[in-house]
Design a protein around this motif. Structure first.
Motif, PDB file in Angstrom:
ATOM      1  N   CYS A  77       7.065   9.316  -3.858  1.00 43.63           N
ATOM      2  CA  CYS A  77       5.778   8.862  -3.326  1.00 43.63           C
ATOM      3  C   CYS A  77       5.637   9.201  -1.845  1.00 43.63           C
ATOM      4  O   CYS A  77       6.531   8.937  -1.052  1.00 43.63           O
ATOM      5  N   GLY A  78       4.493   9.769  -1.500  1.00 37.96           N
ATOM      6  CA  GLY A  78       4.167   9.995  -0.102  1.00 37.96           C
ATOM      7  C   GLY A  78       4.774  11.242   0.499  1.00 37.96           C
ATOM      8  O   GLY A  78       4.589  11.516   1.677  1.00 37.96           O
ATOM      9  N   CYS A 105      -0.418   9.531  -2.558  1.00 34.79           N
ATOM     10  CA  CYS A 105      -0.286  10.842  -3.208  1.00 34.79           C
ATOM     11  C   CYS A 105      -1.581  11.302  -3.864  1.00 34.79           C
ATOM     12  O   CYS A 105      -2.270  10.501  -4.480  1.00 34.79           O
ATOM     13  N   HIS A 153       8.321   6.874  -9.548  1.00 33.03           N
ATOM     14  CA  HIS A 153       7.369   7.425  -8.589  1.00 33.03           C
ATOM     15  C   HIS A 153       7.794   7.142  -7.149  1.00 33.03           C
ATOM     16  O   HIS A 153       7.565   7.946  -6.253  1.00 33.03           O
ATOM     17  N   CYS A 178      -2.917   6.468  -6.356  1.00 36.01           N
ATOM     18  CA  CYS A 178      -1.854   6.062  -5.436  1.00 36.01           C
ATOM     19  C   CYS A 178      -2.425   6.249  -4.026  1.00 36.01           C
ATOM     20  O   CYS A 178      -3.097   7.233  -3.760  1.00 36.01           O
TER      21      CYS A 178
HETATM   22 ZN   LIG Z   1       2.526   7.832  -4.471  1.00 32.88          ZN
END
Ligand SMILES: [Zn+2]
Ligand SMILES: [Zn+2]
Ligand SMILES: [Zn+2]
Length: 538
Positions: free
Chosen positions: A240-241, A219, A236, A216
Protein backbone atom coordinates in the motif's frame (compact mmCIF):
# COMPACT_ATOMS: atom_id res chain seq x y z
CA UNK A 1 16.11 -26.49 -10.86
CA UNK A 2 19.03 -28.79 -10.16
CA UNK A 3 20.20 -26.46 -7.40
CA UNK A 4 16.86 -26.34 -5.62
CA UNK A 5 17.06 -27.58 -2.01
CA UNK A 6 20.83 -28.43 -2.31
CA UNK A 7 22.72 -27.86 0.95
CA UNK A 8 26.17 -26.56 1.87
CA UNK A 9 28.55 -28.31 4.28
CA UNK A 10 27.18 -26.32 7.24
CA UNK A 11 23.67 -27.63 6.58
CA UNK A 12 22.16 -24.40 5.24
CA UNK A 13 20.80 -24.27 1.72
CA UNK A 14 23.11 -22.98 -1.00
CA UNK A 15 22.81 -19.40 -2.24
CA UNK A 16 21.01 -20.23 -5.44
CA UNK A 17 21.00 -16.60 -6.64
CA UNK A 18 24.73 -16.19 -6.13
CA UNK A 19 25.38 -19.28 -8.25
CA UNK A 20 22.95 -18.61 -11.03
CA UNK A 21 24.61 -17.40 -14.19
CA UNK A 22 21.45 -15.76 -15.46
CA UNK A 23 21.07 -12.02 -15.39
CA UNK A 24 19.74 -11.45 -11.92
CA UNK A 25 18.52 -7.99 -12.72
CA UNK A 26 16.56 -9.11 -15.72
CA UNK A 27 13.27 -8.05 -14.24
CA UNK A 28 14.30 -4.76 -12.72
CA UNK A 29 15.85 -3.91 -16.09
CA UNK A 30 12.72 -4.94 -17.91
CA UNK A 31 10.52 -2.87 -15.67
CA UNK A 32 12.71 0.21 -15.54
CA UNK A 33 11.72 0.96 -19.14
CA UNK A 34 8.02 0.55 -18.47
CA UNK A 35 5.85 3.46 -17.68
CA UNK A 36 4.35 2.55 -14.38
CA UNK A 37 1.04 3.99 -13.36
CA UNK A 38 1.40 6.96 -11.03
CA UNK A 39 -0.48 7.30 -7.75
CA UNK A 40 -3.65 9.41 -7.47
CA UNK A 41 -3.85 11.54 -10.57
CA UNK A 42 -6.86 13.58 -11.67
CA UNK A 43 -5.73 13.79 -15.29
CA UNK A 44 -5.84 10.02 -15.51
CA UNK A 45 -9.05 9.94 -13.51
CA UNK A 46 -10.70 12.33 -15.95
CA UNK A 47 -9.49 10.28 -18.91
CA UNK A 48 -11.08 7.17 -17.45
CA UNK A 49 -14.31 9.08 -16.79
CA UNK A 50 -14.42 10.13 -20.45
CA UNK A 51 -13.89 6.51 -21.51
CA UNK A 52 -16.79 5.64 -19.24
CA UNK A 53 -18.93 8.32 -20.87
CA UNK A 54 -18.17 6.85 -24.31
CA UNK A 55 -19.44 3.47 -23.11
CA UNK A 56 -22.44 5.16 -21.48
CA UNK A 57 -23.36 6.67 -24.88
CA UNK A 58 -23.39 3.13 -26.30
CA UNK A 59 -25.49 1.92 -23.35
CA UNK A 60 -22.78 -0.53 -22.37
CA UNK A 61 -23.39 -0.07 -18.69
CA UNK A 62 -21.06 -2.68 -17.30
CA UNK A 63 -18.15 -1.43 -19.39
CA UNK A 64 -18.96 2.13 -18.39
CA UNK A 65 -18.93 1.07 -14.74
CA UNK A 66 -15.45 -0.42 -15.08
CA UNK A 67 -14.12 2.90 -16.35
CA UNK A 68 -15.91 4.88 -13.62
CA UNK A 69 -14.34 2.53 -11.06
CA UNK A 70 -10.96 3.18 -12.59
CA UNK A 71 -11.66 6.91 -12.55
CA UNK A 72 -12.61 6.68 -8.86
CA UNK A 73 -9.44 4.78 -8.00
CA UNK A 74 -7.25 7.48 -9.59
CA UNK A 75 -9.30 10.46 -8.32
CA UNK A 76 -7.30 12.69 -5.97
CA UNK A 77 -8.71 12.55 -2.43
CA UNK A 78 -11.30 15.27 -1.83
CA UNK A 79 -11.41 16.40 -5.47
CA UNK A 80 -14.59 16.75 -7.58
CA UNK A 81 -13.49 13.66 -9.56
CA UNK A 82 -14.51 11.52 -6.58
CA UNK A 83 -18.12 12.70 -6.51
CA UNK A 84 -18.41 12.57 -10.32
CA UNK A 85 -17.24 8.94 -10.37
CA UNK A 86 -19.82 7.96 -7.76
CA UNK A 87 -22.60 9.86 -9.50
CA UNK A 88 -21.79 8.34 -12.89
CA UNK A 89 -21.54 4.88 -11.44
CA UNK A 90 -24.96 5.31 -9.81
CA UNK A 91 -26.47 5.67 -13.29
CA UNK A 92 -24.88 2.34 -14.34
CA UNK A 93 -26.41 0.63 -11.31
CA UNK A 94 -29.76 2.15 -12.17
CA UNK A 95 -29.62 0.91 -15.75
CA UNK A 96 -28.52 -2.53 -14.60
CA UNK A 97 -31.63 -2.58 -12.38
CA UNK A 98 -29.60 -2.65 -9.17
CA UNK A 99 -31.53 0.13 -7.45
CA UNK A 100 -30.26 -0.36 -3.92
CA UNK A 101 -26.67 0.06 -5.09
CA UNK A 102 -27.65 3.07 -7.16
CA UNK A 103 -28.98 4.79 -4.04
CA UNK A 104 -25.80 3.93 -2.10
CA UNK A 105 -23.69 5.58 -4.82
CA UNK A 106 -25.94 8.66 -4.85
CA UNK A 107 -25.30 9.02 -1.12
CA UNK A 108 -21.55 8.60 -1.68
CA UNK A 109 -21.62 11.29 -4.39
CA UNK A 110 -23.43 13.76 -2.14
CA UNK A 111 -21.10 13.04 0.76
CA UNK A 112 -18.18 13.73 -1.59
CA UNK A 113 -19.60 17.22 -2.34
CA UNK A 114 -21.37 16.63 -5.63
CA UNK A 115 -22.05 20.14 -7.09
CA UNK A 116 -25.19 21.61 -5.45
CA UNK A 117 -26.55 23.02 -8.73
CA UNK A 118 -26.65 19.54 -10.30
CA UNK A 119 -27.98 17.73 -7.27
CA UNK A 120 -31.56 17.70 -8.61
CA UNK A 121 -30.39 15.04 -11.11
CA UNK A 122 -29.42 12.74 -8.28
CA UNK A 123 -32.70 13.42 -6.46
CA UNK A 124 -34.64 12.38 -9.57
CA UNK A 125 -32.51 9.28 -9.87
CA UNK A 126 -33.15 8.38 -6.25
CA UNK A 127 -36.91 8.77 -6.64
CA UNK A 128 -36.84 6.54 -9.74
CA UNK A 129 -35.00 3.83 -7.78
CA UNK A 130 -37.22 4.00 -4.73
CA UNK A 131 -40.23 3.32 -6.96
CA UNK A 132 -38.64 0.21 -8.44
CA UNK A 133 -36.59 -1.15 -5.60
CA UNK A 134 -38.83 -4.20 -5.25
CA UNK A 135 -38.07 -5.24 -8.82
CA UNK A 136 -34.32 -5.39 -8.41
CA UNK A 137 -32.24 -7.84 -10.40
CA UNK A 138 -31.28 -10.50 -7.95
CA UNK A 139 -27.72 -11.72 -8.19
CA UNK A 140 -27.13 -15.28 -7.16
CA UNK A 141 -23.71 -16.81 -6.91
CA UNK A 142 -23.10 -20.14 -8.67
CA UNK A 143 -24.25 -23.01 -6.47
CA UNK A 144 -23.68 -26.78 -6.35
CA UNK A 145 -26.28 -29.06 -7.88
CA UNK A 146 -25.34 -31.67 -5.27
CA UNK A 147 -24.29 -31.66 -1.62
CA UNK A 148 -20.76 -30.56 -0.87
CA UNK A 149 -18.02 -33.19 -0.67
CA UNK A 150 -17.02 -33.98 2.91
CA UNK A 151 -13.35 -34.66 2.15
CA UNK A 152 -12.52 -32.16 -0.56
CA UNK A 153 -13.74 -28.62 0.02
CA UNK A 154 -14.68 -27.31 -3.42
CA UNK A 155 -15.87 -30.62 -4.89
CA UNK A 156 -19.49 -31.67 -4.80
CA UNK A 157 -20.09 -35.14 -3.36
CA UNK A 158 -20.38 -36.75 -6.81
CA UNK A 159 -16.61 -36.40 -7.41
CA UNK A 160 -13.70 -38.39 -6.03
CA UNK A 161 -9.92 -38.45 -6.49
CA UNK A 162 -8.24 -41.70 -7.62
CA UNK A 163 -4.72 -42.77 -8.59
CA UNK A 164 -3.43 -45.12 -11.29
CA UNK A 165 -0.13 -45.42 -13.18
CA UNK A 166 -1.52 -44.25 -16.52
CA UNK A 167 -3.35 -41.14 -15.36
CA UNK A 168 -1.67 -40.35 -12.03
CA UNK A 169 -4.07 -38.63 -9.68
CA UNK A 170 -7.35 -37.94 -11.43
CA UNK A 171 -11.02 -37.16 -10.85
CA UNK A 172 -13.82 -39.71 -11.27
CA UNK A 173 -17.60 -39.66 -10.92
CA UNK A 174 -19.05 -41.41 -7.86
CA UNK A 175 -22.39 -41.76 -9.66
CA UNK A 176 -23.95 -40.88 -13.00
CA UNK A 177 -23.85 -37.10 -13.51
CA UNK A 178 -26.20 -35.38 -15.96
CA UNK A 179 -25.27 -32.49 -18.27
CA UNK A 180 -25.19 -28.89 -17.04
CA UNK A 181 -24.52 -29.74 -13.39
CA UNK A 182 -22.22 -27.61 -11.26
CA UNK A 183 -19.78 -30.06 -9.66
CA UNK A 184 -16.86 -27.87 -8.59
CA UNK A 185 -16.73 -24.45 -6.92
CA UNK A 186 -13.17 -23.88 -5.81
CA UNK A 187 -11.55 -20.79 -4.32
CA UNK A 188 -8.15 -19.80 -5.68
CA UNK A 189 -5.16 -20.54 -3.47
CA UNK A 190 -3.34 -17.30 -2.76
CA UNK A 191 -5.09 -15.16 -5.34
CA UNK A 192 -3.93 -11.71 -6.36
CA UNK A 193 -5.81 -9.04 -8.21
CA UNK A 194 -4.47 -8.18 -11.64
CA UNK A 195 -2.94 -4.75 -11.32
CA UNK A 196 -2.94 -3.64 -14.93
CA UNK A 197 -4.90 -0.57 -15.86
CA UNK A 198 -8.50 -1.18 -16.82
CA UNK A 199 -8.82 -4.17 -14.51
CA UNK A 200 -10.33 -2.35 -11.59
CA UNK A 201 -13.48 -4.39 -11.30
CA UNK A 202 -13.16 -6.53 -8.20
CA UNK A 203 -12.64 -5.93 -4.50
CA UNK A 204 -8.99 -6.29 -3.57
CA UNK A 205 -9.92 -8.41 -0.53
CA UNK A 206 -12.97 -10.56 -1.32
CA UNK A 207 -12.93 -10.30 -5.16
CA UNK A 208 -16.62 -9.48 -5.31
CA UNK A 209 -17.71 -7.84 -8.51
CA UNK A 210 -20.22 -5.02 -9.15
CA UNK A 211 -20.19 -3.51 -5.68
CA UNK A 212 -20.33 0.05 -4.31
CA UNK A 213 -16.55 0.11 -4.28
CA UNK A 214 -14.54 2.66 -2.34
CA UNK A 215 -10.92 3.44 -3.23
CA UNK A 216 -7.78 2.93 -1.17
CA UNK A 217 -6.77 6.43 -0.07
CA UNK A 218 -3.20 5.90 -1.21
CA UNK A 219 -3.23 3.56 -4.20
CA UNK A 220 -4.75 3.80 -7.66
CA UNK A 221 -6.18 0.65 -9.23
CA UNK A 222 -7.27 -0.67 -5.84
CA UNK A 223 -10.86 -0.78 -4.65
CA UNK A 224 -12.65 -2.35 -1.69
CA UNK A 225 -16.30 -3.16 -0.94
CA UNK A 226 -16.19 -1.27 2.35
CA UNK A 227 -14.08 -0.53 5.43
CA UNK A 228 -14.39 -4.16 6.59
CA UNK A 229 -12.75 -5.40 3.40
CA UNK A 230 -9.98 -2.81 3.87
CA UNK A 231 -9.42 -3.97 7.48
CA UNK A 232 -9.51 -7.67 6.55
CA UNK A 233 -6.89 -7.44 3.83
CA UNK A 234 -3.68 -9.03 5.11
CA UNK A 235 -1.59 -8.52 2.03
CA UNK A 236 -2.41 -5.11 0.65
CA UNK A 237 -0.62 -3.46 3.57
CA UNK A 238 2.69 -4.77 2.20
CA UNK A 239 2.41 -2.78 -1.01
CA UNK A 240 0.00 0.00 0.00
CA UNK A 241 1.15 3.49 -0.88
CA UNK A 242 4.24 2.48 -2.85
CA UNK A 243 4.86 4.94 -5.64
CA UNK A 244 5.26 3.98 -8.35
CA UNK A 245 3.35 0.74 -7.75
CA UNK A 246 6.14 -1.84 -7.69
CA UNK A 247 4.23 -4.57 -9.26
CA UNK A 248 3.04 -6.06 -12.41
CA UNK A 249 0.49 -8.80 -12.01
CA UNK A 250 3.05 -11.60 -12.08
CA UNK A 251 5.25 -10.09 -9.39
CA UNK A 252 2.17 -9.32 -7.34
CA UNK A 253 1.04 -12.90 -7.59
CA UNK A 254 4.48 -14.37 -6.81
CA UNK A 255 4.61 -12.19 -3.71
CA UNK A 256 1.10 -12.97 -2.55
CA UNK A 257 1.60 -16.71 -2.90
CA UNK A 258 4.65 -16.51 -0.62
CA UNK A 259 2.90 -14.25 1.91
CA UNK A 260 -0.12 -16.53 1.82
CA UNK A 261 2.09 -19.50 2.77
CA UNK A 262 3.89 -17.63 5.56
CA UNK A 263 0.51 -16.63 6.93
CA UNK A 264 -0.54 -20.27 7.42
CA UNK A 265 2.10 -20.99 10.05
CA UNK A 266 2.68 -19.86 13.63
CA UNK A 267 6.35 -19.21 13.03
CA UNK A 268 9.15 -19.70 10.51
CA UNK A 269 10.36 -22.92 12.12
CA UNK A 270 7.03 -24.68 11.58
CA UNK A 271 6.93 -23.36 8.01
CA UNK A 272 10.41 -24.82 7.35
CA UNK A 273 9.50 -28.13 8.98
CA UNK A 274 6.33 -28.43 6.92
CA UNK A 275 7.92 -27.53 3.57
CA UNK A 276 10.84 -29.91 4.16
CA UNK A 277 8.50 -32.76 5.03
CA UNK A 278 6.60 -32.25 1.77
CA UNK A 279 9.62 -31.88 -0.53
CA UNK A 280 11.32 -34.95 0.99
CA UNK A 281 8.23 -37.11 0.58
CA UNK A 282 9.04 -39.16 -2.54
CA UNK A 283 5.68 -40.91 -2.74
CA UNK A 284 3.91 -37.58 -2.80
CA UNK A 285 2.12 -37.55 -6.14
CA UNK A 286 1.02 -41.20 -5.89
CA UNK A 287 -0.92 -40.80 -2.70
CA UNK A 288 -4.53 -39.76 -2.91
CA UNK A 289 -4.95 -37.10 -0.22
CA UNK A 290 -7.51 -38.11 2.38
CA UNK A 291 -8.78 -34.55 2.76
CA UNK A 292 -8.20 -31.14 1.20
CA UNK A 293 -9.77 -28.26 3.04
CA UNK A 294 -7.69 -26.59 5.73
CA UNK A 295 -4.84 -24.31 4.69
CA UNK A 296 -2.06 -26.80 5.46
CA UNK A 297 -3.61 -29.56 3.34
CA UNK A 298 -4.05 -27.06 0.53
CA UNK A 299 -0.48 -25.82 0.82
CA UNK A 300 0.74 -29.44 0.65
CA UNK A 301 -1.05 -29.83 -2.71
CA UNK A 302 0.33 -26.48 -3.88
CA UNK A 303 3.89 -27.60 -3.11
CA UNK A 304 3.28 -30.84 -5.04
CA UNK A 305 2.01 -29.17 -8.22
CA UNK A 306 3.88 -30.08 -11.40
CA UNK A 307 6.73 -27.92 -12.59
CA UNK A 308 6.97 -27.51 -16.32
CA UNK A 309 10.68 -27.67 -16.83
CA UNK A 310 12.35 -26.03 -19.73
CA UNK A 311 15.50 -23.98 -19.66
CA UNK A 312 13.82 -20.71 -20.48
CA UNK A 313 11.28 -21.06 -17.69
CA UNK A 314 14.04 -21.97 -15.24
CA UNK A 315 15.88 -18.79 -16.14
CA UNK A 316 12.75 -16.73 -15.71
CA UNK A 317 12.00 -18.46 -12.38
CA UNK A 318 15.37 -17.49 -10.95
CA UNK A 319 15.15 -13.88 -12.11
CA UNK A 320 11.60 -13.53 -10.89
CA UNK A 321 12.34 -15.30 -7.60
CA UNK A 322 15.25 -13.00 -6.91
CA UNK A 323 13.05 -10.00 -7.53
CA UNK A 324 10.39 -11.34 -5.15
CA UNK A 325 12.92 -12.32 -2.49
CA UNK A 326 14.54 -8.90 -2.49
CA UNK A 327 11.19 -7.15 -2.49
CA UNK A 328 9.85 -9.18 0.42
CA UNK A 329 13.06 -8.85 2.45
CA UNK A 330 12.60 -5.10 2.10
CA UNK A 331 9.61 -5.30 4.45
CA UNK A 332 10.68 -5.15 8.12
CA UNK A 333 8.21 -7.86 9.29
CA UNK A 334 9.58 -10.34 6.76
CA UNK A 335 13.19 -9.38 7.36
CA UNK A 336 12.81 -10.06 11.09
CA UNK A 337 11.29 -13.47 10.40
CA UNK A 338 14.15 -14.64 8.18
CA UNK A 339 17.03 -13.22 10.20
CA UNK A 340 19.62 -16.03 10.36
CA UNK A 341 21.71 -17.30 7.43
CA UNK A 342 19.93 -20.67 7.48
CA UNK A 343 16.49 -19.07 7.41
CA UNK A 344 17.46 -16.61 4.67
CA UNK A 345 18.78 -19.41 2.50
CA UNK A 346 15.61 -21.43 3.09
CA UNK A 347 13.56 -18.40 2.10
CA UNK A 348 15.54 -18.05 -1.14
CA UNK A 349 14.69 -21.65 -2.08
CA UNK A 350 11.08 -21.17 -1.05
CA UNK A 351 10.78 -18.14 -3.32
CA UNK A 352 12.32 -20.07 -6.24
CA UNK A 353 9.95 -22.99 -5.69
CA UNK A 354 6.90 -20.73 -5.42
CA UNK A 355 7.78 -18.82 -8.56
CA UNK A 356 8.38 -22.08 -10.48
CA UNK A 357 5.05 -23.49 -9.34
CA UNK A 358 3.30 -20.25 -10.18
CA UNK A 359 4.86 -20.10 -13.66
CA UNK A 360 3.70 -23.63 -14.38
CA UNK A 361 0.25 -23.53 -12.82
CA UNK A 362 -0.97 -19.96 -12.62
CA UNK A 363 -4.40 -19.34 -13.98
CA UNK A 364 -5.28 -15.81 -15.02
CA UNK A 365 -8.88 -14.85 -15.23
CA UNK A 366 -9.40 -11.34 -16.51
CA UNK A 367 -9.51 -10.00 -12.97
CA UNK A 368 -7.37 -12.21 -10.75
CA UNK A 369 -4.44 -14.60 -10.83
CA UNK A 370 -4.40 -17.72 -8.72
CA UNK A 371 -3.79 -21.44 -8.61
CA UNK A 372 -6.68 -23.86 -8.34
CA UNK A 373 -5.62 -26.97 -6.47
CA UNK A 374 -8.60 -29.28 -7.03
CA UNK A 375 -8.78 -28.18 -10.64
CA UNK A 376 -5.19 -29.41 -11.04
CA UNK A 377 -6.40 -32.99 -10.44
CA UNK A 378 -8.37 -32.97 -13.70
CA UNK A 379 -6.63 -34.51 -16.70
CA UNK A 380 -6.77 -33.06 -20.18
CA UNK A 381 -8.94 -34.10 -23.08
CA UNK A 382 -9.52 -32.15 -26.30
CA UNK A 383 -13.08 -33.50 -26.04
CA UNK A 384 -13.79 -32.54 -22.43
CA UNK A 385 -16.82 -33.51 -20.36
CA UNK A 386 -16.46 -30.69 -17.85
CA UNK A 387 -16.10 -26.97 -18.63
CA UNK A 388 -14.63 -24.30 -16.36
CA UNK A 389 -15.35 -20.65 -15.82
CA UNK A 390 -14.57 -18.11 -13.13
CA UNK A 391 -16.66 -16.13 -10.74
CA UNK A 392 -15.04 -13.71 -8.28
CA UNK A 393 -12.03 -15.67 -6.96
CA UNK A 394 -13.67 -19.01 -7.67
CA UNK A 395 -13.32 -21.55 -10.40
CA UNK A 396 -16.57 -23.27 -11.36
CA UNK A 397 -16.79 -26.66 -13.10
CA UNK A 398 -19.94 -27.62 -14.98
CA UNK A 399 -20.57 -30.92 -16.78
CA UNK A 400 -21.03 -30.77 -20.54
CA UNK A 401 -21.58 -34.48 -21.33
CA UNK A 402 -23.24 -37.32 -19.49
CA UNK A 403 -20.67 -38.86 -17.15
CA UNK A 404 -21.23 -42.44 -15.95
CA UNK A 405 -20.35 -43.72 -12.51
CA UNK A 406 -16.62 -44.52 -12.36
CA UNK A 407 -15.75 -42.51 -15.50
CA UNK A 408 -13.04 -39.89 -15.44
CA UNK A 409 -13.76 -36.17 -15.74
CA UNK A 410 -11.63 -34.35 -18.30
CA UNK A 411 -11.14 -30.64 -18.86
CA UNK A 412 -9.46 -28.85 -21.75
CA UNK A 413 -6.12 -27.34 -20.68
CA UNK A 414 -5.59 -24.96 -23.52
CA UNK A 415 -8.16 -23.28 -25.78
CA UNK A 416 -6.06 -24.12 -28.87
CA UNK A 417 -6.96 -27.77 -28.26
CA UNK A 418 -10.52 -27.02 -29.27
CA UNK A 419 -9.20 -27.15 -32.85
CA UNK A 420 -7.53 -30.58 -32.50
CA UNK A 421 -6.93 -32.44 -34.80
CA UNK A 422 -7.10 -29.54 -37.25
CA UNK A 423 -4.30 -28.10 -35.20
CA UNK A 424 -1.48 -30.53 -35.94
CA UNK A 425 0.50 -29.74 -32.82
CA UNK A 426 -1.97 -29.18 -30.04
CA UNK A 427 -0.69 -27.16 -27.12
CA UNK A 428 -1.26 -30.14 -24.85
CA UNK A 429 1.60 -31.85 -26.62
CA UNK A 430 3.99 -28.92 -26.67
CA UNK A 431 3.43 -27.29 -23.32
CA UNK A 432 2.33 -30.14 -21.11
CA UNK A 433 4.66 -32.71 -22.64
CA UNK A 434 2.27 -35.57 -23.12
CA UNK A 435 0.55 -37.36 -25.94
CA UNK A 436 -3.20 -36.89 -25.76
CA UNK A 437 -5.24 -39.94 -26.71
CA UNK A 438 -8.70 -38.48 -26.42
CA UNK A 439 -11.45 -39.37 -28.88
CA UNK A 440 -10.61 -36.30 -31.00
CA UNK A 441 -6.86 -36.94 -31.20
CA UNK A 442 -7.33 -40.63 -32.01
CA UNK A 443 -9.60 -40.05 -35.00
CA UNK A 444 -8.28 -38.34 -38.11
CA UNK A 445 -11.64 -36.81 -38.80
CA UNK A 446 -14.71 -36.44 -36.69
CA UNK A 447 -17.83 -38.36 -37.62
CA UNK A 448 -20.08 -36.64 -40.12
CA UNK A 449 -22.91 -35.02 -38.30
CA UNK A 450 -26.39 -36.00 -39.29
CA UNK A 451 -28.69 -33.57 -41.06
CA UNK A 452 -30.73 -33.40 -37.89
CA UNK A 453 -27.78 -31.95 -35.96
CA UNK A 454 -26.73 -29.60 -38.73
CA UNK A 455 -30.18 -28.07 -39.07
CA UNK A 456 -30.89 -27.85 -35.36
CA UNK A 457 -32.31 -24.38 -34.62
CA UNK A 458 -30.41 -24.11 -31.31
CA UNK A 459 -27.11 -24.79 -33.07
CA UNK A 460 -27.88 -22.27 -35.78
CA UNK A 461 -28.83 -19.67 -33.18
CA UNK A 462 -25.55 -20.16 -31.30
CA UNK A 463 -23.49 -20.03 -34.50
CA UNK A 464 -25.00 -16.76 -35.63
CA UNK A 465 -24.92 -15.25 -32.13
CA UNK A 466 -21.21 -15.95 -31.80
CA UNK A 467 -20.28 -14.83 -35.30
CA UNK A 468 -21.95 -11.41 -35.14
CA UNK A 469 -19.37 -8.67 -35.54
CA UNK A 470 -18.95 -6.91 -32.19
CA UNK A 471 -21.54 -9.35 -31.02
CA UNK A 472 -23.08 -9.26 -27.60
CA UNK A 473 -20.38 -11.61 -26.31
CA UNK A 474 -18.46 -8.68 -24.86
CA UNK A 475 -21.42 -7.07 -23.16
CA UNK A 476 -24.16 -8.93 -21.40
CA UNK A 477 -25.73 -5.82 -19.95
CA UNK A 478 -28.89 -7.02 -21.58
CA UNK A 479 -29.69 -9.96 -19.37
CA UNK A 480 -32.07 -11.58 -21.79
CA UNK A 481 -29.36 -12.12 -24.44
CA UNK A 482 -27.30 -13.93 -21.94
CA UNK A 483 -30.05 -16.10 -20.54
CA UNK A 484 -31.12 -17.08 -24.07
CA UNK A 485 -27.71 -18.10 -25.29
CA UNK A 486 -27.00 -20.13 -22.16
CA UNK A 487 -30.27 -21.99 -22.46
CA UNK A 488 -29.54 -22.78 -26.12
CA UNK A 489 -26.13 -24.22 -25.21
CA UNK A 490 -27.64 -26.41 -22.50
CA UNK A 491 -30.32 -27.57 -24.95
CA UNK A 492 -27.72 -28.64 -27.51
CA UNK A 493 -25.54 -30.41 -24.96
CA UNK A 494 -28.57 -32.27 -23.64
CA UNK A 495 -29.57 -33.35 -27.14
CA UNK A 496 -26.15 -34.32 -28.56
CA UNK A 497 -23.68 -34.39 -25.65
CA UNK A 498 -23.87 -38.16 -25.37
CA UNK A 499 -23.20 -38.91 -29.06
CA UNK A 500 -19.67 -39.37 -30.45
CA UNK A 501 -17.86 -36.05 -30.82
CA UNK A 502 -18.99 -33.86 -33.73
CA UNK A 503 -17.99 -30.50 -35.17
CA UNK A 504 -21.18 -29.05 -33.74
CA UNK A 505 -20.63 -30.42 -30.26
CA UNK A 506 -17.13 -28.99 -30.40
CA UNK A 507 -18.44 -25.56 -31.45
CA UNK A 508 -21.09 -25.48 -28.76
CA UNK A 509 -18.86 -26.74 -25.93
CA UNK A 510 -16.19 -24.22 -26.84
CA UNK A 511 -18.64 -21.35 -27.02
CA UNK A 512 -20.47 -22.37 -23.86
CA UNK A 513 -17.21 -22.20 -21.90
CA UNK A 514 -16.43 -18.84 -23.49
CA UNK A 515 -19.89 -17.47 -22.74
CA UNK A 516 -19.79 -18.62 -19.13
CA UNK A 517 -16.44 -16.98 -18.48
CA UNK A 518 -17.21 -13.80 -20.42
CA UNK A 519 -20.55 -13.42 -18.75
CA UNK A 520 -19.05 -13.30 -15.29
CA UNK A 521 -16.84 -10.48 -16.46
CA UNK A 522 -19.28 -8.45 -18.41
CA UNK A 523 -22.45 -8.96 -16.50
CA UNK A 524 -23.47 -9.34 -12.91
CA UNK A 525 -25.69 -12.17 -14.07
CA UNK A 526 -24.39 -15.67 -13.86
CA UNK A 527 -25.38 -19.27 -14.20
CA UNK A 528 -27.02 -19.50 -10.80
CA UNK A 529 -29.40 -16.83 -11.92
CA UNK A 530 -30.45 -18.77 -14.98
CA UNK A 531 -31.12 -21.83 -12.88
CA UNK A 532 -33.24 -20.00 -10.37
CA UNK A 533 -35.30 -18.39 -13.12
CA UNK A 534 -36.01 -21.68 -14.89
CA UNK A 535 -36.82 -23.36 -11.60
CA UNK A 536 -39.24 -20.58 -10.74
CA UNK A 537 -41.02 -21.11 -14.03
CA UNK A 538 -41.62 -24.79 -13.38
ZN1 LIG B 1 -3.37 1.04 -0.70
ZN1 LIG C 1 -14.80 -6.97 -0.56
ZN1 LIG D 1 -6.74 -34.86 -27.55
Amino acid sequence: MDLLWKKEADGSYIDIFGRSTGNSNLFSKLFSGLQLAPAKNNTKSTEFRQNGNDQKAKERWYHAMRFYNESLSYAENGSPNVSLAYANRSLCFLKMEMYDKCITDINFAIKANYPKEKRFKLDERRAYCLERINNEVEILAPAFDFDANENYVGFSNVLDIKFNEKFGRHVVAKCDIAIGKTVLIEEAFGPAQLMDAGQCVVCNTCYKNTMNFIPCEKCPNTLFCNQTCIDNNKFHKFVCGEVPPPLTSSVMYDMTSVLFAIDIFQNVDSLIQFVESVINDKSKTKVVPSAIGDMKSKYRIFLQLNLLGNAMKRGISLARARNVYEKLMGYPTIKTMFSTKAKKRFFIHLCVLHVSIVLSNLFNTNTISGTYLLRSFFNHSCAPNVLFYHYENKCIGITSRLIRKGEQLFMIYNPTCWSTPLNKQPMARIEYEFQCDCEKCKSTNWPNSSKRIKSDPDIQYIESFMSEANGPIDDFSHHQNYLNIQQRCINVLNKYGNLPWTTELNMVSRNFELILSQACLFSPINFGNLRSRTENKE
